[in-house]
Motif scaffolding. Structure first.
Motif, PDB file in Angstrom:
ATOM      1  N   HIS A  12       1.011  -1.222   0.068  1.00  0.00           N
ATOM      2  CA  HIS A  12       0.029  -0.126  -0.023  1.00  0.00           C
ATOM      3  C   HIS A  12       0.985   1.369   0.110  1.00  0.00           C
ATOM      4  O   HIS A  12       1.728   1.512   0.971  1.00  0.00           O
ATOM      5  N   SER A  14       0.883   5.604  -0.986  1.00  0.00           N
ATOM      6  CA  SER A  14      -0.065   6.893  -0.899  1.00  0.00           C
ATOM      7  C   SER A  14       0.680   7.965  -1.449  1.00  0.00           C
ATOM      8  O   SER A  14       1.669   8.138  -1.585  1.00  0.00           O
ATOM      9  N   TRP A  15      -0.008   9.267  -0.806  1.00  0.00           N
ATOM     10  CA  TRP A  15       0.494  10.564  -1.103  1.00  0.00           C
ATOM     11  C   TRP A  15       0.704  10.928   0.380  1.00  0.00           C
ATOM     12  O   TRP A  15      -0.159  10.756   1.162  1.00  0.00           O
ATOM     13  N   THR A  71       3.911   6.258   2.455  1.00  0.00           N
ATOM     14  CA  THR A  71       4.074   7.528   1.416  1.00  0.00           C
ATOM     15  C   THR A  71       5.574   7.818   1.098  1.00  0.00           C
ATOM     16  O   THR A  71       5.911   8.824   0.666  1.00  0.00           O
ATOM     17  N   TYR A  93      -2.474   1.415  -3.577  1.00  0.00           N
ATOM     18  CA  TYR A  93      -3.121   2.772  -2.917  1.00  0.00           C
ATOM     19  C   TYR A  93      -3.294   2.365  -1.304  1.00  0.00           C
ATOM     20  O   TYR A  93      -2.642   1.170  -1.023  1.00  0.00           O
ATOM     21  N   ASP A  94      -4.244   3.173  -0.948  1.00  0.00           N
ATOM     22  CA  ASP A  94      -4.464   2.684   0.568  1.00  0.00           C
ATOM     23  C   ASP A  94      -5.880   3.080   0.812  1.00  0.00           C
ATOM     24  O   ASP A  94      -6.221   4.200   1.575  1.00  0.00           O
ATOM     25  N   GLY A  96      -7.719   2.795  -2.087  1.00  0.00           N
ATOM     26  CA  GLY A  96      -8.222   3.251  -3.283  1.00  0.00           C
ATOM     27  C   GLY A  96      -9.717   3.499  -3.078  1.00  0.00           C
ATOM     28  O   GLY A  96     -10.525   3.273  -4.094  1.00  0.00           O
ATOM     29  N   CYS A 111      -9.739   8.873  -9.647  1.00  0.00           N
ATOM     30  CA  CYS A 111      -9.031   7.905 -10.009  1.00  0.00           C
ATOM     31  C   CYS A 111      -8.004   7.926 -11.097  1.00  0.00           C
ATOM     32  O   CYS A 111      -6.674   7.651 -10.892  1.00  0.00           O
ATOM     33  N   ALA A 114      -4.979   9.578  -9.176  1.00  0.00           N
ATOM     34  CA  ALA A 114      -4.174   8.750  -8.526  1.00  0.00           C
ATOM     35  C   ALA A 114      -3.325   7.834  -9.175  1.00  0.00           C
ATOM     36  O   ALA A 114      -2.202   7.541  -8.855  1.00  0.00           O
ATOM     37  N   ASN A 115      -3.826   7.403 -10.439  1.00  0.00           N
ATOM     38  CA  ASN A 115      -3.084   6.714 -11.181  1.00  0.00           C
ATOM     39  C   ASN A 115      -1.978   7.404 -11.895  1.00  0.00           C
ATOM     40  O   ASN A 115      -0.592   6.713 -11.959  1.00  0.00           O
ATOM     41  N   THR A 118       0.580   7.809  -9.151  1.00  0.00           N
ATOM     42  CA  THR A 118       1.497   6.702  -9.079  1.00  0.00           C
ATOM     43  C   THR A 118       2.705   6.532 -10.218  1.00  0.00           C
ATOM     44  O   THR A 118       3.764   6.069  -9.794  1.00  0.00           O
ATOM     45  N   LEU A 134      -6.407   2.067 -10.963  1.00  0.00           N
ATOM     46  CA  LEU A 134      -7.572   2.259  -9.900  1.00  0.00           C
ATOM     47  C   LEU A 134      -8.706   2.792 -10.895  1.00  0.00           C
ATOM     48  O   LEU A 134      -8.520   3.894 -11.666  1.00  0.00           O
TER      49      LEU A 134
END
Length: 370
Positions: A12, A14-15, A71, A93-94, A96, A111, A114-115, A118, A134
């Motif tokens: 997992h 994340s940001w 993160t 993700y965490d 998602g 989404c 987020a992609n 990543t 995601l």
């Protein structure tokens, strides 16, 4: 102890702050989330988190700058990638929850953001890291657009479904456009437990405590797998590959037997149910190892032995950096030695379309080979 390569199918990332993700949104949504004259709006759906002692993170995983666990790439490298010879790690993700934001247009934008985050901030740092696409689930056509957008990015190796926004199990035909797009692009699909009471994971109502909720995480796995089998999902999409993440696995022999025993009596309800469910599972479905079952090793071997060939279906997952993360050394002590290379490496490697490296014997690695 297993000393070979590892493919970890559930890590997992994340940001560090919501702003890191929001900057990837179109200006319209950036302004919307700013909240105007009120407080900023959340990038997650409004969910009820059950309180946990020490929180949801594994102790010691918080980065030095105080940002949330998961993160910081350097921290992940020191704690997971390097100590355990991880050859590939799948970033999920965490976990998602942006795919479940009630506003479907905002969910689709989150989404996409987020992609892109990543790809820009994680996949550029280490060739061992792979991403999952995601996808928003409220409007399957939006999910198709997201899959098509990333299908040619070689490091985005599958489509990730998380939140059951529509209140229908993931074998329902409403999701067929998602599976068709994944199949046509040669991408597997993974479905990850959301862990949020409002996301319809647990039947019968919302649990009151984690003590109640945690053992029930198998429920959505049982229901979603049954839905896929009984709806004929894999007959409609014969090249589709499916992975269930973080739903446990000791229940699989039992539900496979129940499905098989119902096959002759009830298959008339669906002309698409043409093969024994256990055969379909063996061909199309894989399962992550975490959370590993808290039962004695001998009992677990007996349970899994009821499903022939289960060593070909299980894939190692650490669930780093969550509180119940499993280290490879622990898993190696709980499964037969003859399963090690398959579970830790080969099953996931083949599932995601990679070619496993030849096995190197312990004798050769010690320098004593001929």
């Amino acid at each position: 102890m297993y000393r070979g390569p590892i493919f970890d199918v559930d890590v997992h990332h994340s940001w560090k702050s919501p702003e890191d993700l929001i900057q990837y949104l179109p200006r319209y949504w950036q302004d919307h989330l700013s909240g105007g004259s009120g407080p900023a709006l959340s990038i997650n759906p409004s969910i009820r988190r059950l309180p946990m002692v020490d929180g949801k993170w594994r102790l010691g995983t918080t980065p030095e700058d105080g940002s949330p666990p998961g993160t910081d790439y350097e921290k992940m490298k020191r704690q997971l990638l390097e100590p355990f010879s991880v050859e590939r790690a799948l970033l999920n993700y965490d976990v998602g929850l942006q795919s479940g934001v009630p506003n479907p247009q905002l969910s689709a934008a989150l989404c996409r953001a987020a992609n892109q985050f990543t790809v820009d901030h994680w996949l550029t740092k280490d060739d061992r890291l792979c991403g999952m696409i995601l996808v928003p689930t409220a409007v399957p056509e939006d999910a198709v657009a997201e899959i098509e957008h990333w299908a040619n990015q070689p490091r985005m190796v599958g489509a990730l479904l998380v939140v059951n926004v529509l209140g229908k199990p993931f074998g329902h035909p409403v999701y067929d456009p998602i599976y068709r797009a994944a199949s046509e692009n040669g991408l597997p699909v993974a479905i990850h437990l959301s862990g949020a009471p409002e996301c319809r994971d647990i039947a019968g109502g919302n649990p009151a405590t984690m003590l109640e909720q945690y053992p029930l995480y198998i429920q959505p796995g049982v229901h979603n797998l049954t839905s896929m089998i009984t709806s004929g999902l894999f007959e409609k999409f014969p090249t589709l590959r499916m992975m269930l993440l973080e739903w446990g696995f000791s229940w699989i022999p039992a539900i496979a037997q129940r499905l098989d025993s119902s096959f002759d009596i009830l298959r008339s309800e669906s002309p698409l149910v043409r093969r024994l469910p256990s055969e379909v599972i063996r061909e199309h479905v894989r399962f992550s190892s975490q959370p590993f079952e808290f039962v004695p090793a001998a009992d677990l071997a007996s349970i899994l032995g009821a499903f022939d060939g289960f060593e070909d279906l299980l894939c190692f997952s650490s669930d780093y950096p969550h509180w119940d993360a499993d280290e490879p050394t622990y898993i190696a002590s709980r499964i037969p030695r003859s399963w090690h290379r398959k579970v830790f490496y080969e099953n996931a490697t083949r599932f995601f379309g990679f070619e496993p490296k030849p096995e190197v014997s312990a004798l050769a690695t010690s320098g004593q080979g001929a």
